[in-house]
Design a protein around this motif. Structure first.
Motif, PDB file in Angstrom:
ATOM      1  N   GLU A 188      -3.336 -44.010  59.838  1.00 33.51           N
ATOM      2  CA  GLU A 188      -3.062 -44.870  60.981  1.00 33.51           C
ATOM      3  C   GLU A 188      -4.213 -45.860  61.201  1.00 33.51           C
ATOM      4  OE1 GLU A 188      -2.663 -41.655  60.950  1.00 33.51           O
ATOM      5  OE2 GLU A 188      -0.762 -41.088  61.885  1.00 33.51           O
ATOM      6  N   ASP A 189      -5.444 -45.365  61.067  1.00 32.46           N
ATOM      7  CA  ASP A 189      -6.606 -46.235  61.206  1.00 32.46           C
ATOM      8  C   ASP A 189      -6.571 -47.348  60.158  1.00 32.46           C
ATOM      9  OD1 ASP A 189      -7.738 -44.744  63.324  1.00 32.46           O
ATOM     10  OD2 ASP A 189      -8.596 -43.323  61.891  1.00 32.46           O
ATOM     11  N   PHE A 190      -6.222 -46.975  58.950  1.00 32.62           N
ATOM     12  CA  PHE A 190      -6.136 -47.970  57.875  1.00 32.62           C
ATOM     13  C   PHE A 190      -5.052 -48.994  58.203  1.00 32.62           C
ATOM     14  CE2 PHE A 190      -4.822 -49.743  53.828  1.00 32.62           C
ATOM     15  CZ  PHE A 190      -6.026 -49.950  53.181  1.00 32.62           C
ATOM     16  N   GLY A 191      -3.899 -48.505  58.655  1.00 30.81           N
ATOM     17  CA  GLY A 191      -2.809 -49.404  58.997  1.00 30.81           C
ATOM     18  C   GLY A 191      -3.171 -50.371  60.103  1.00 30.81           C
ATOM     19  N   MET A 192      -3.930 -49.896  61.087  1.00 33.54           N
ATOM     20  CA  MET A 192      -4.335 -50.755  62.195  1.00 33.54           C
ATOM     21  C   MET A 192      -5.237 -51.896  61.726  1.00 33.54           C
ATOM     22  SD  MET A 192      -2.896 -49.833  65.008  1.00 33.54           S
ATOM     23  CE  MET A 192      -3.921 -50.620  66.256  1.00 33.54           C
ATOM     24  N   ARG A 193      -5.926 -51.688  60.630  1.00 35.76           N
ATOM     25  CA  ARG A 193      -6.814 -52.719  60.101  1.00 35.76           C
ATOM     26  C   ARG A 193      -6.110 -53.635  59.110  1.00 35.76           C
ATOM     27  NH1 ARG A 193      -9.504 -48.545  61.792  1.00 35.76           N
ATOM     28  NH2 ARG A 193     -11.650 -48.728  62.565  1.00 35.76           N
ATOM     29  N   HIS A 194      -4.889 -53.279  58.719  1.00 35.16           N
ATOM     30  CA  HIS A 194      -4.144 -54.086  57.739  1.00 35.16           C
ATOM     31  C   HIS A 194      -2.706 -54.336  58.201  1.00 35.16           C
ATOM     32  CE1 HIS A 194      -7.377 -52.043  55.526  1.00 35.16           C
ATOM     33  NE2 HIS A 194      -7.371 -53.073  54.716  1.00 35.16           N
ATOM     34  N   PRO A 195      -2.473 -54.681  59.464  1.00 32.91           N
ATOM     35  CA  PRO A 195      -1.095 -54.816  59.930  1.00 32.91           C
ATOM     36  C   PRO A 195      -0.347 -55.985  59.295  1.00 32.91           C
ATOM     37  CG  PRO A 195      -2.598 -55.646  61.593  1.00 32.91           C
ATOM     38  CD  PRO A 195      -3.446 -54.993  60.537  1.00 32.91           C
ATOM     39  N   GLY A 196      -1.074 -56.952  58.764  1.00 32.77           N
ATOM     40  CA  GLY A 196      -0.419 -58.102  58.169  1.00 32.77           C
ATOM     41  C   GLY A 196      -0.002 -57.896  56.731  1.00 32.77           C
ATOM     42  N   GLY A 197      -0.430 -56.796  56.116  1.00 37.67           N
ATOM     43  CA  GLY A 197      -0.091 -56.533  54.722  1.00 37.67           C
ATOM     44  C   GLY A 197       1.022 -55.521  54.588  1.00 37.67           C
ATOM     45  N   ALA A 198       1.639 -55.496  53.409  1.00 39.35           N
ATOM     46  CA  ALA A 198       2.763 -54.590  53.176  1.00 39.35           C
ATOM     47  C   ALA A 198       2.343 -53.134  53.344  1.00 39.35           C
ATOM     48  CB  ALA A 198       3.338 -54.815  51.777  1.00 39.35           C
ATOM     49  N   LEU A 199       1.152 -52.780  52.842  1.00 34.83           N
ATOM     50  CA  LEU A 199       0.692 -51.397  52.940  1.00 34.83           C
ATOM     51  C   LEU A 199       0.474 -50.998  54.393  1.00 34.83           C
ATOM     52  CD1 LEU A 199      -0.166 -48.794  51.615  1.00 34.83           C
ATOM     53  CD2 LEU A 199      -2.465 -49.746  51.323  1.00 34.83           C
ATOM     54  N   GLY A 200      -0.193 -51.861  55.158  1.00 37.65           N
ATOM     55  CA  GLY A 200      -0.431 -51.561  56.561  1.00 37.65           C
ATOM     56  C   GLY A 200       0.858 -51.442  57.346  1.00 37.65           C
ATOM     57  N   ARG A 201       1.798 -52.358  57.105  1.00 41.57           N
ATOM     58  CA  ARG A 201       3.076 -52.297  57.806  1.00 41.57           C
ATOM     59  C   ARG A 201       3.827 -51.009  57.476  1.00 41.57           C
ATOM     60  NH1 ARG A 201       3.239 -57.835  56.379  1.00 41.57           N
ATOM     61  NH2 ARG A 201       4.641 -57.390  54.647  1.00 41.57           N
ATOM     62  N   ARG A 202       3.764 -50.604  56.213  1.00 41.48           N
ATOM     63  CA  ARG A 202       4.462 -49.374  55.820  1.00 41.48           C
ATOM     64  C   ARG A 202       3.857 -48.164  56.505  1.00 41.48           C
ATOM     65  NH1 ARG A 202       3.312 -45.394  52.616  1.00 41.48           N
ATOM     66  NH2 ARG A 202       1.598 -46.453  51.545  1.00 41.48           N
ATOM     67  N   LEU A 204       2.161 -47.996  59.302  1.00 48.15           N
ATOM     68  CA  LEU A 204       2.456 -48.013  60.734  1.00 48.15           C
ATOM     69  C   LEU A 204       3.927 -47.688  61.002  1.00 48.15           C
ATOM     70  CD1 LEU A 204       0.366 -51.082  61.943  1.00 48.15           C
ATOM     71  CD2 LEU A 204      -0.149 -48.667  62.238  1.00 48.15           C
ATOM     72  N   ALA A 205       4.827 -48.253  60.186  1.00 49.79           N
ATOM     73  CA  ALA A 205       6.254 -47.996  60.386  1.00 49.79           C
ATOM     74  C   ALA A 205       6.589 -46.517  60.202  1.00 49.79           C
ATOM     75  CB  ALA A 205       7.078 -48.850  59.419  1.00 49.79           C
ATOM     76  N   GLU A 206       5.941 -45.886  59.213  1.00 52.73           N
ATOM     77  CA  GLU A 206       6.186 -44.462  58.958  1.00 52.73           C
ATOM     78  C   GLU A 206       5.785 -43.606  60.142  1.00 52.73           C
ATOM     79  OE1 GLU A 206       4.033 -43.654  55.419  1.00 52.73           O
ATOM     80  OE2 GLU A 206       5.593 -44.439  54.068  1.00 52.73           O
ATOM     81  N   ARG A 207       4.889 -44.115  60.960  1.00 52.81           N
ATOM     82  CA  ARG A 207       4.385 -43.342  62.107  1.00 52.81           C
ATOM     83  C   ARG A 207       4.896 -43.879  63.441  1.00 52.81           C
ATOM     84  NH1 ARG A 207       2.068 -42.660  57.800  1.00 52.81           N
ATOM     85  NH2 ARG A 207       0.801 -40.843  57.272  1.00 52.81           N
ATOM     86  N   GLY A 208       5.941 -44.713  63.355  1.00 53.33           N
ATOM     87  CA  GLY A 208       6.614 -45.143  64.566  1.00 53.33           C
ATOM     88  C   GLY A 208       5.977 -46.286  65.306  1.00 53.33           C
ATOM     89  N   PHE A 209       5.043 -46.996  64.647  1.00 57.45           N
ATOM     90  CA  PHE A 209       4.424 -48.137  65.286  1.00 57.45           C
ATOM     91  C   PHE A 209       5.159 -49.405  64.874  1.00 57.45           C
ATOM     92  CE2 PHE A 209       0.995 -45.028  65.141  1.00 57.45           C
ATOM     93  CZ  PHE A 209       0.500 -45.103  66.425  1.00 57.45           C
TER      94      PHE A 209
END
Length: 212
Positions: A188-202, A204-209
């Motif tokens: 989740e921490d990683f995703g929060m730092r990469h929300p604009g990329g495909a990996l970050g979006r994935r 976050l989406a997997e965790r309901g964000f």
């Protein structure tokens, strides 16, 4: 554009490129083993700060330093890159005694980088250095020197920062990974730092964000 390239020399040029890959691969052999002790000291010094990691260099070392700082930030270690020349003309004001410095110079003698290291020491910042010479002026200012020395550079003239750039990048990554290992850093921490990329979006989406 290249001036008057002689395509008859292409086989030799390709052979030089093969040699380059082999030399850069060879430069990594034993890199961790000879730096294990210095990495331990560096990790402990940086982990003990309450501020940020300030990465500083010039030239090709500066370009590698920018990548190291960016990797640190993406892994949960607050970090930014400081251009050594600009630091000597006011940008050093970005630094505080709560920060730590990571200073990069292959020779360990780059005047501006050495001066910035000294300034960091003056305000109480722990300093970690990266150079090819453990007794260089820069290394003498650090609590630990990550040794980036190589048998030779990979270009035919043995001049361009090629193999040494690789060892600098790999040791910078090793330091970042070690510091990340001390943190409770989640996907989740990683995703929060990469929300604009495909990996970050994935992630976050997997965790309901949701990210608009």
């Amino acid at each position: 554009m290249l001036t008057h390239p002689d395509l008859q020399r292409l086989p030799g040029a390709l052979e030089a490129s093969r040699t380059s890959v082999e030399l850069e691969s060879r430069a990594l052999r034993g890199l961790w083993e000879r730096n294990e002790g210095a990495l331990r000291v560096a990790v402990e010094a940086i982990a003990g700060i309450s501020g940020r990691l300030v990465v500083c260099g010039l030239g090709k070392s500066g370009h590698i330093g920018k990548k190291v700082a960016a990797s640190m930030a993406s892994m949960g270690i607050p970090s930014f890159f400081l251009h050594a020349t600009e630091a000597l003309h006011g940008d050093f004001g970005m630094c505080t005694g709560q920060d730590a410095g990571l200073l990069i110079s292959s020779s360990g003698t780059t005047k501006e980088v050495v001066e910035v290291a000294g300034m960091m020491r003056l305000i109480g910042m722990p300093v970690v250095t990266m150079s090819s010479n453990d007794t260089s002026p820069l290394a003498q200012l650090g609590c630990a020197n990550l040794n980036i020395s190589v048998e030779r550079e990979s270009d035919p003239l043995n001049l361009a920062p090629t193999s040494s750039a690789v060892t600098t990048l790999v040791l910078g990554d090793a330091l970042a990974v070690a510091l990340q290992g001390l943190l409770d850093f989640t996907e989740e921490d990683f995703g929060m730092r990469h929300p604009g990329g495909a990996l970050g979006r994935r992630v976050l989406a997997e965790r309901g964000f949701d990210h608009a």
